[in-house]
Design a protein around this motif. Structure first.
Motif, short mmCIF file in Angstrom:
data_model
loop_
_atom_site.label_atom_id
_atom_site.label_comp_id
_atom_site.label_asym_id
_atom_site.label_seq_id
_atom_site.Cartn_x
_atom_site.Cartn_y
_atom_site.Cartn_z
N PHE A 114 2.59 0.73 -0.05
CA PHE A 114 1.14 0.67 -0.31
C PHE A 114 0.62 1.99 -0.85
O PHE A 114 0.03 2.05 -1.94
N PHE A 115 0.84 3.08 -0.11
CA PHE A 115 0.31 4.38 -0.53
C PHE A 115 1.13 4.99 -1.66
O PHE A 115 0.65 5.91 -2.34
N GLY A 116 2.35 4.48 -1.87
CA GLY A 116 3.16 4.97 -2.97
C GLY A 116 2.52 4.72 -4.32
O GLY A 116 2.80 5.44 -5.29
N ARG A 117 1.62 3.74 -4.41
CA ARG A 117 0.90 3.47 -5.64
C ARG A 117 0.05 4.65 -6.07
O ARG A 117 -0.24 4.83 -7.25
N PHE A 118 -0.38 5.46 -5.11
CA PHE A 118 -1.28 6.57 -5.40
C PHE A 118 -0.54 7.89 -5.58
O PHE A 118 -1.17 8.93 -5.78
N ILE A 119 0.80 7.87 -5.50
CA ILE A 119 1.61 9.08 -5.63
C ILE A 119 2.56 8.89 -6.80
O ILE A 119 3.28 7.88 -6.87
N ALA A 120 2.58 9.85 -7.71
CA ALA A 120 3.33 9.69 -8.97
C ALA A 120 4.80 9.37 -8.72
O ALA A 120 5.36 8.45 -9.32
N LEU A 121 5.47 10.12 -7.83
CA LEU A 121 6.89 9.91 -7.60
C LEU A 121 7.17 8.53 -7.01
O LEU A 121 8.01 7.78 -7.50
N LEU A 122 6.43 8.18 -5.95
CA LEU A 122 6.67 6.89 -5.29
C LEU A 122 6.23 5.72 -6.13
O LEU A 122 6.74 4.60 -5.96
N ARG A 123 5.27 5.94 -7.03
CA ARG A 123 4.84 4.83 -7.90
C ARG A 123 6.00 4.35 -8.77
O ARG A 123 6.10 3.18 -9.09
N ILE A 124 6.88 5.26 -9.16
CA ILE A 124 8.04 4.90 -9.97
C ILE A 124 9.17 4.35 -9.09
O ILE A 124 9.86 3.41 -9.47
N LEU A 125 9.33 4.93 -7.90
CA LEU A 125 10.49 4.62 -7.07
C LEU A 125 10.27 3.51 -6.06
O LEU A 125 11.24 2.97 -5.51
N ALA A 126 9.01 3.16 -5.76
CA ALA A 126 8.71 2.27 -4.64
C ALA A 126 9.46 0.95 -4.72
O ALA A 126 10.14 0.54 -3.76
N GLY A 127 9.36 0.25 -5.86
CA GLY A 127 10.02 -1.05 -5.98
C GLY A 127 11.53 -0.98 -5.88
O GLY A 127 12.13 -1.62 -5.01
N PRO A 128 12.19 -0.22 -6.76
CA PRO A 128 13.65 -0.15 -6.69
C PRO A 128 14.17 0.38 -5.35
O PRO A 128 15.18 -0.12 -4.84
N LEU A 129 13.47 1.36 -4.78
CA LEU A 129 13.95 1.94 -3.52
C LEU A 129 13.78 0.97 -2.36
O LEU A 129 14.65 0.87 -1.50
N ALA A 130 12.68 0.22 -2.34
CA ALA A 130 12.49 -0.78 -1.29
C ALA A 130 13.57 -1.85 -1.37
O ALA A 130 14.07 -2.31 -0.33
N GLY A 131 13.95 -2.24 -2.60
CA GLY A 131 15.03 -3.21 -2.74
C GLY A 131 16.37 -2.65 -2.33
O GLY A 131 17.16 -3.33 -1.65
N ALA A 132 16.65 -1.41 -2.72
CA ALA A 132 17.93 -0.79 -2.38
C ALA A 132 18.07 -0.59 -0.88
O ALA A 132 19.19 -0.67 -0.33
N LEU A 133 16.96 -0.34 -0.19
CA LEU A 133 16.99 -0.15 1.27
C LEU A 133 16.87 -1.48 2.02
O LEU A 133 16.78 -1.48 3.25
N HIS A 134 16.84 -2.59 1.27
CA HIS A 134 16.80 -3.94 1.85
C HIS A 134 15.58 -4.16 2.76
O HIS A 134 15.69 -4.77 3.83
#
Length: 218
Positions: A114-134
């Motif tokens: 949720f808050f990753g949308r407002f942070i440049a780094l997490l905005r790019i990584l949020a989706g792929p990283l959430a999937g990789a971490l299952h």
């Protein structure tokens, strides 16, 4: 050419497509200036070039769809995916960036999405990283939808109303600035004339005294 000027040169429908497309591709994990495009489009909406509602809708849709695809890619690719991304985009997917993002996910879970949308780094990584971490998809989807709408809609609304307010203020300020400039110009002119008069009087004084001394000696 500035992003806003470039967007202003194309039809409104394509601005919506570009906003949704750039933000969607960025959410896949590819570093693109999604926030810059969104802010520029929101400023154009304040100038009545496009609709702020559709800018927010397209940006939200791009964020949600892009993050969901990024989640699927991350779930299938796992850590090898980030290793390849680190070689291709070391400034965005280096080991330090990935480690920091993983720590954030381990601590905050779905709130990181949720808050990753407002942070440049997490905005790019949020989706792929959430999937990789299952991360369970339903938890990811809830955070993704809420975060996408809050970020895209909120950013559009704030920039739109700030742009409208600034435009009104600047229009009123133009007359104030004109009056101030005129007063400053008149004041400066009077001051220069006054100082020039003093300098002339000061310069004439010694000359008159010398003339008087010569006359008296004669």
């Amino acid at each position: 050419m500035h992003v806003e000027e470039w967007l202003q040169a194309i039809p409104a429908i394509w601005i919506y497509v570009i906003v949704g497309g750039v933000i969607g591709v960025e959410s896949l994990g590819i570093p693109l200036p999604g926030e810059v495009v969104l802010v520029s489009a929101a400023l154009l909406s304040a100038q009545h070039v496009v609709s702020p509602l559709w800018v927010g809708v397209c940006a939200s849709a791009g964020a949600i769809v892009g993050d969901s695809i990024g989640y699927a890619i991350g779930r299938r690719g796992g850590q090898p995916l980030f290793d390849r991304l680190a070689r291709r985009f070391p400034k965005h997917f280096g080991p330090a960036h990935i480690a920091k993002a993983q720590q954030t996910f381990d601590r905050w879970g779905m709130w990181a999405v949720f808050f990753g949308r407002f942070i440049a780094l997490l905005r790019i990584l949020a989706g792929p990283l959430a999937g990789a971490l299952h991360m369970p998809y339903w938890r990811f989807l809830v955070a993704n939808v809420l975060g996408g709408i809050a970020w895209a809609g909120g950013t559009t609304a704030v920039i739109y109303y700030l742009g409208v307010a600034a435009d009104r203020w600047l229009k009123g300020f133009s007359w104030v600035a004109l009056v101030v400039a005129l007063l400053f110009g008149l004041g400066t002119t009077l001051l220069i004339k006054r100082r020039a008069g003093r300098v002339a009087a000061t310069g004439a004084g010694p000359a008159d005294q010398r003339s008087m001394s010569v006359t008296s000696s004669e």
